[in-house]
Design a protein around this motif. Structure first.
Motif, PDB file in Angstrom:
ATOM      1  N   ILE A  70       0.849  -1.189   0.000  1.00  0.00           N
ATOM      2  CA  ILE A  70       0.000   0.000   0.000  1.00  0.00           C
ATOM      3  C   ILE A  70       0.888   1.243   0.000  1.00  0.00           C
ATOM      4  O   ILE A  70       1.860   1.330   0.755  1.00  0.00           O
ATOM      5  CB  ILE A  70      -0.937   0.016   1.225  1.00  0.00           C
ATOM      6  CG1 ILE A  70      -1.935  -1.153   1.136  1.00  0.00           C
ATOM      7  CG2 ILE A  70      -1.678   1.356   1.340  1.00  0.00           C
ATOM      8  CD1 ILE A  70      -2.815  -1.307   2.361  1.00  0.00           C
ATOM      9  N   LEU A  71       0.553   2.214  -0.865  1.00  0.00           N
ATOM     10  CA  LEU A  71       1.264   3.489  -0.944  1.00  0.00           C
ATOM     11  C   LEU A  71       0.371   4.591  -0.384  1.00  0.00           C
ATOM     12  O   LEU A  71      -0.785   4.721  -0.784  1.00  0.00           O
ATOM     13  CB  LEU A  71       1.624   3.797  -2.398  1.00  0.00           C
ATOM     14  CG  LEU A  71       2.248   5.167  -2.689  1.00  0.00           C
ATOM     15  CD1 LEU A  71       3.589   5.335  -1.994  1.00  0.00           C
ATOM     16  CD2 LEU A  71       2.390   5.377  -4.209  1.00  0.00           C
ATOM     17  N   VAL A  72       0.914   5.374   0.555  1.00  0.00           N
ATOM     18  CA  VAL A  72       0.189   6.512   1.116  1.00  0.00           C
ATOM     19  C   VAL A  72       0.924   7.785   0.714  1.00  0.00           C
ATOM     20  O   VAL A  72       2.065   8.015   1.131  1.00  0.00           O
ATOM     21  CB  VAL A  72       0.092   6.423   2.655  1.00  0.00           C
ATOM     22  CG1 VAL A  72      -0.654   7.634   3.214  1.00  0.00           C
ATOM     23  CG2 VAL A  72      -0.603   5.129   3.078  1.00  0.00           C
ATOM     24  N   LEU A  73       0.287   8.612  -0.103  1.00  0.00           N
ATOM     25  CA  LEU A  73       0.850   9.902  -0.503  1.00  0.00           C
ATOM     26  C   LEU A  73       0.251  10.985   0.391  1.00  0.00           C
ATOM     27  O   LEU A  73      -0.937  11.282   0.318  1.00  0.00           O
ATOM     28  CB  LEU A  73       0.522  10.191  -1.973  1.00  0.00           C
ATOM     29  CG  LEU A  73       1.068   9.199  -3.009  1.00  0.00           C
ATOM     30  CD1 LEU A  73       0.580   9.570  -4.410  1.00  0.00           C
ATOM     31  CD2 LEU A  73       2.592   9.143  -2.972  1.00  0.00           C
ATOM     32  N   GLY A  74       1.075  11.550   1.265  1.00  0.00           N
ATOM     33  CA  GLY A  74       0.607  12.520   2.245  1.00  0.00           C
ATOM     34  C   GLY A  74       0.368  11.836   3.578  1.00  0.00           C
ATOM     35  O   GLY A  74      -0.728  11.356   3.856  1.00  0.00           O
ATOM     36  N   VAL A  75       1.402  11.753   4.416  1.00  0.00           N
ATOM     37  CA  VAL A  75       1.312  10.983   5.662  1.00  0.00           C
ATOM     38  C   VAL A  75       0.787  11.832   6.809  1.00  0.00           C
ATOM     39  O   VAL A  75      -0.063  11.384   7.585  1.00  0.00           O
ATOM     40  CB  VAL A  75       2.701  10.396   6.025  1.00  0.00           C
ATOM     41  CG1 VAL A  75       2.681   9.762   7.418  1.00  0.00           C
ATOM     42  CG2 VAL A  75       3.139   9.383   4.975  1.00  0.00           C
ATOM     43  N   ALA A  76       1.281  13.072   6.946  1.00  0.00           N
ATOM     44  CA  ALA A  76       0.970  13.943   8.095  1.00  0.00           C
ATOM     45  C   ALA A  76       1.196  13.146   9.387  1.00  0.00           C
ATOM     46  O   ALA A  76       2.261  12.586   9.583  1.00  0.00           O
ATOM     47  CB  ALA A  76      -0.433  14.507   7.981  1.00  0.00           C
ATOM     48  N   GLY A  77       0.192  13.055  10.256  1.00  0.00           N
ATOM     49  CA  GLY A  77       0.365  12.328  11.517  1.00  0.00           C
ATOM     50  C   GLY A  77       0.214  10.830  11.398  1.00  0.00           C
ATOM     51  O   GLY A  77       0.439  10.102  12.365  1.00  0.00           O
TER      52      GLY A  77
END
Length: 221
Positions: A70-77
């Protein structure tokens, strides 16, 4: 913890910092949970976690559990990563891309993202990463904001075409967008219309928060 208990009565701010990208970053106890906010919007946990959980539930937790990467673009917290690991019990590889190194420091300090062994965190621009990566993904979560602004490149056909090429067969894109006016409504409809309907199935989910609209794209087998 006393702050956690009092937060059911009133939000308790425990961290605040000026950020070049997000203007202000705040960590607050609210209703018994830690949330991460920018100046004008929720960045992680709180309403944002509910939105992305709703999107993952629409895809189906059973399907998510079977995914390899899984790729998450924009992790922040990292709230969607916590949902994947803690709630859905996802055991496979997660790559998280976040442009703001300060945000990752906060995510590690307050939300213990660095304790998630299957997570590979990359400090990079989402656009640059997508151009460079040679991996294929079963799910790509797009959650890229600078305060309430969404970079224009997210909606350009070049970027959406590139994202779609990174999907494995039967893979999904979960795209969290912000709708503040009619221009944004038009933008989202245009985005959907440009997705190749022969190769992909796309839909917009009914909103559960006033200003957020989720787009789900599935790559057909």
């Amino acid at each position: 913890m006393i702050q956690k208990l009092f937060s059911y009565l009133i939000p308790i701010k425990i961290y605040k910092k000026k950020s070049a990208r997000s203007k202000t970053i705040e960590v607050t106890w609210a209703n018994g949970e830690l949330v991460l906010d920018s100046e004008n919007t929720n960045y992680s946990y709180g309403s944002l976690q509910r939105i992305l959980r709703y999107g993952l539930r629409n895809i189906g937790y059973d399907q998510v559990l079977e995914m390899d990467h899984i790729l998450v673009l924009g992790v922040a917290g990292g709230s969607v990563i916590k949902t994947l690991v803690d709630e859905i019990q996802y055991k496979h590889k997660i790559t998280g891309v976040e442009i703001d190194s300060e945000m990752i420091q906060i995510a590690n300090q307050y939300f213990e993202l660095d304790k998630i062994k299957q997570l590979n965190l990359v400090i990079d621009d989402a656009f640059e990463f997508v151009l460079k990566t040679k991996d294929q993904y079963d799910l790509i979560i797009i959650d890229v904001f600078e305060d309430t602004n969404m970079p224009n490149f997210l909606f350009e056909k070049f970027f959406s075409d590139r994202i779609c090429t990174l999907l494995r067969s039967n893979g999904y894109i979960l795209f969290n967008t912000m709708i503040l006016d009619e221009v944004h409504n038009v933008r989202n409809r245009k985005y959907i219309s440009e997705i190749d309907s022969k190769l992909f199935t796309s839909k917009m989910l009914p909103r559960i928060e006033v200003h957020n609209e989720l787009i789900i794209i599935k790559k057909n087998d």
